[in-house]
Enzyme design. Sequence first.
Site, mmCIF file in Angstrom:
data_model
loop_
_atom_site.group_PDB
_atom_site.id
_atom_site.type_symbol
_atom_site.label_atom_id
_atom_site.label_comp_id
_atom_site.label_asym_id
_atom_site.label_seq_id
_atom_site.Cartn_x
_atom_site.Cartn_y
_atom_site.Cartn_z
ATOM 1 N N ASP A 32 -4.631 -2.836 5.179
ATOM 2 C CA ASP A 32 -5.108 -2.293 6.453
ATOM 3 C C ASP A 32 -6.628 -2.286 6.562
ATOM 4 O O ASP A 32 -7.167 -2.093 7.632
ATOM 5 C CB ASP A 32 -4.577 -0.874 6.676
ATOM 6 C CG ASP A 32 -4.849 0.047 5.491
ATOM 7 O OD1 ASP A 32 -5.713 -0.307 4.658
ATOM 8 O OD2 ASP A 32 -4.188 1.094 5.390
ATOM 9 N N ASP A 90 -9.307 -5.754 2.386
ATOM 10 C CA ASP A 90 -8.009 -6.353 2.059
ATOM 11 C C ASP A 90 -7.896 -7.787 2.565
ATOM 12 O O ASP A 90 -6.934 -8.487 2.216
ATOM 13 C CB ASP A 90 -6.863 -5.522 2.674
ATOM 14 C CG ASP A 90 -6.679 -4.193 1.977
ATOM 15 O OD1 ASP A 90 -6.878 -4.152 0.749
ATOM 16 O OD2 ASP A 90 -6.337 -3.207 2.649
ATOM 17 N N ASP A 101 0.838 -1.196 0.000
ATOM 18 C CA ASP A 101 0.000 0.000 0.000
ATOM 19 C C ASP A 101 0.873 1.245 0.000
ATOM 20 O O ASP A 101 2.040 1.188 0.398
ATOM 21 C CB ASP A 101 -0.888 0.026 1.244
ATOM 22 C CG ASP A 101 -2.057 -0.936 1.133
ATOM 23 O OD1 ASP A 101 -2.385 -1.312 -0.005
ATOM 24 O OD2 ASP A 101 -2.624 -1.305 2.172
#
Length: 1011
Positions: A686, A690, A373
Amino acid sequence: MEALIVSRGPLLDDEAFAIDISTLSSIVQQSDARLLRDHGGVLGIAGKLHVHGIEHGIDPSELDARRRAFGSNTYKESPQRSVLSYILDASQDLTLLILVVCALVSIAVGIATKGFRDGWCDGAGILVSVVLVITVSASSDYQQAVQFRALDKEKGKVYIQVTRSAKRRRILASELVVGDIVHLGIGDQIPADGLLLYGQSLLVDESCMTGESEMRAKSPEQPFLISGTKIGDGSGVMIVTGVGMNTEWGHSMSILSGEDSGQSETPLQHKLQDLATLIGKIGLGSAVAIFVILVTKYVTSRRGAWSMHDVMKGVQFLSTAVTIVVVAVPEGLPLAVTLSLAFAMMKMMSEKALVRHLAACETMGSATCILCDKTGTLTTNQMTVIKSWIGDELLVAGRTERVPVVSRSSREMVLEGIFQNTSGEVVVCPGEAYDPKTKTVEVIGTPTETALLQFGLDLAGNWQGVVSEVRSRSRVIRVEPFNSVKKMMGVLIAVNGGGEQSAPSYRVHWKGASEIVMGMCDWYLDSQGRKVALDDSKNWELRGIIRRFADEGLRTLCLAYRDLEIAPQGEEALPQQGFVCAGIVGIKDPVRPGVEEAVRMCMSAGIRVRMVTGDNLYTAMAIARECGILTDGEAVEGPVFRSWTGEEMRRRIPKMQILARSSPSDKHRLVKELQAMGEVVGVTGDGTNDAPALREADIGISMGIAGTEVAKESSDIIILDDNFASIVNVALWGRSVYTNIQKFVQFQATVNLVALALNFWSACSTGDVPLTVIQLLWVNLIMDTLGALALATESPHAGLMKRPPVRRKENFISPVMARNVLAQSVFQLVVLIVLQYRGLEIFGLVDAGDHEKLVLNTIIFNTFVFFQVFNEFNSREMDKINVFRHLDNRFFLAIVTATVVFQVVLIEWLGSVASTTPLSPCQWLFCVGVASLSLVVDAVVKAIHSLWRKCCRSKCNTISFFRAASCPLIPRVSAPSYQTFFRAKSYHGIPRRDQSNGHSNGRHHHYSDQV
């Protein structure tokens, strides 16, 4: 939700409450709506629990009284096993039990033949050695259990937000009490039983408690929230009614706490267990053969009648054979894996990485790709609005002279969109005005929300009670929470009390991904605050502003609104067309210090870092260039990625370095495609969405600060500081674990091979063995437990990240390990066999009596032990000549020192027990000197191998050069062709930039098919 005010004195005991534990448990756990109505509904329960008010919560001074009345939010844990229980487990080993029986028989026969003074020593020495082996093994297991228990406690730490004394606070879930007001968001785990006070589109996943996969909607009509379930979507506020062991979740966790979940067998342990079984079978076969040979030779050579001495000899032969089995069975292999993993887990904990599953340590050492990310991992997640476009005016943070240029109506519309369409909160002390210098407010929420709220306060200036003033002009009817699929958040509000004073009476605000929200807009607000049609020219201008912000590495959000005469009813979706663009903001999220170096280290280690983000393509590219991720690869947006066929995936994914505007399903698909290509994939995440990608990946890595509880539970490793550099540390430790275990296996294989070969050779040639039972048990202790402690706890060094990752199907025993084992084994065996056959002559022991033979056997034993001491140093570096590099492991140095000291004691003062005799200084010097030659042998073998590889490499390069020079099939490439190639390679995957001003011209987001 109407306010609730309860006026009373301080709580003193459980009689202060008008409802008991059992009633509260029945209401929530049985979802008893009738019983809830009998007690006045949710507000009635809050009143009976003496909550001061929904906006106030409870006072911290009441915590002890509430814990006395309703218990704490903790569950009973199974007691820690004692060291004695581990000793009992270790003593169940069959070979050790056989040795104990042999020792007892040896003591009985020895006393009968030699008398008590001299007859008990041999058997007692075996017993002491067995006790020592059991104690050390049990102590090691106990320490591992303590470490895993500490890690389990760390895993159980969950932080939640509550309202106490009118302030939002972040506390541990274990600190909750009945009556607390808890704020819940998407991805949170509900920390206690409770009742919903109010919520927005709240969906709860109760599968862990009910087994039903469908998420349940929660509302004031269905307010029952069960501890341990997870928020799938939406947000809400609940009042706690049950904690700890008064919840179903508490009972379940109490049962699970007794299981050793952290010590499940890892793949490498399983692989080494198979290897240990094979070695054990070889050792067992050798022991049987040695026993048969010794007995046969003794029986055929003896004369005269049978006596107790013959029985004693038989017991010695059996003890020797059993001890060889003990030495040959490498129980230290699984121990070394567990020790190394436990050591690595504790060290990684101190470096901000919490390992939830042991196998992740091993797998991370083999990672070839990390899907990372952007926000919070590569960047600091400390966001600030530094540029904005409002009312047709560009504003820059820190330059407030242009704020008055923005019309009042435009400013008010933006402020309404910020303060009403938010999941954050601004807490201002009553009676105080906001001061941008002292900032006497507390802004609570996600980093994006806090940045927008702070921007709204700065835009409003020194308005007294700006937040409450803006919110007083409208009322929130419905909220559409942000999620990673929609990439925006919306709110429906009633203006002027629901339309009683003026029309229009309703308004919808959306904020989110700039290009998505801009696509919903047909109008914009000009410098006078007027609504103007958004023509093509203005549309391109606004999109150019978004592009410019993104090229500067800013996250861009668009704010839009639309007035309605009739509000959407029931489940009807909020409109997404015909909106007015009120503003565009550019949010700065600085790159974390050290990220560029960490990415460079990954690249040099053969780990490809790819950015997968929901952010704007150009923002992602700017940050990726700054981090060193985007070099000459491809930058792709989610919709383009989803349009690829299977063949295009296989062709283009290897070149892809950025996937922007991605959805959770994009990330999940990318993981599966990379795995199909043979990659070992690590994924960071997070959010709740996901979770599928985290579970699918070889190593799921969640964020400890920004990560939701759903993401954390789906992951293998939690990065406590959300920093990419910590992920690199995990990869480094993963490689260290694998390398350390290889070092130990190399060391143990050498000891095993030499001990078995020496005893077998001696038994066949002389009918006797040079190493006694006690000596072999001491060698076993050095080889297994102490060797594992010394080599399995080596700290990693930067050189590990200069090697390629270990492939999935790569053999654990590498050619380098086999070379080292063979070289050392041959050298040690040659020296020991020479000593056995020519030792009496070398040391001038011409009489060849019992004492002289004892001296020779002591020299052989001493030399053998010091061979292993120096070989421990050799095993530290499998392919480097300098084996003393990075020699800072205190465990290693302490164990080597302890081994040498105890060896001296064993030779000089425990001769009657260990069947040794004191040696002269010259003999000691000989033993240590000859054993130290193993360092020289190791260096010579490595040097020869290094020269051989250089010669082979040089020869291959020469052959390649001549083939290239002479082969007519290879086309001659002209200089312009080279220039064209490198020019194309430089611009693949990134927009071309003008050399003079550095601005992108917008071409080539990804590789050209022509190239």
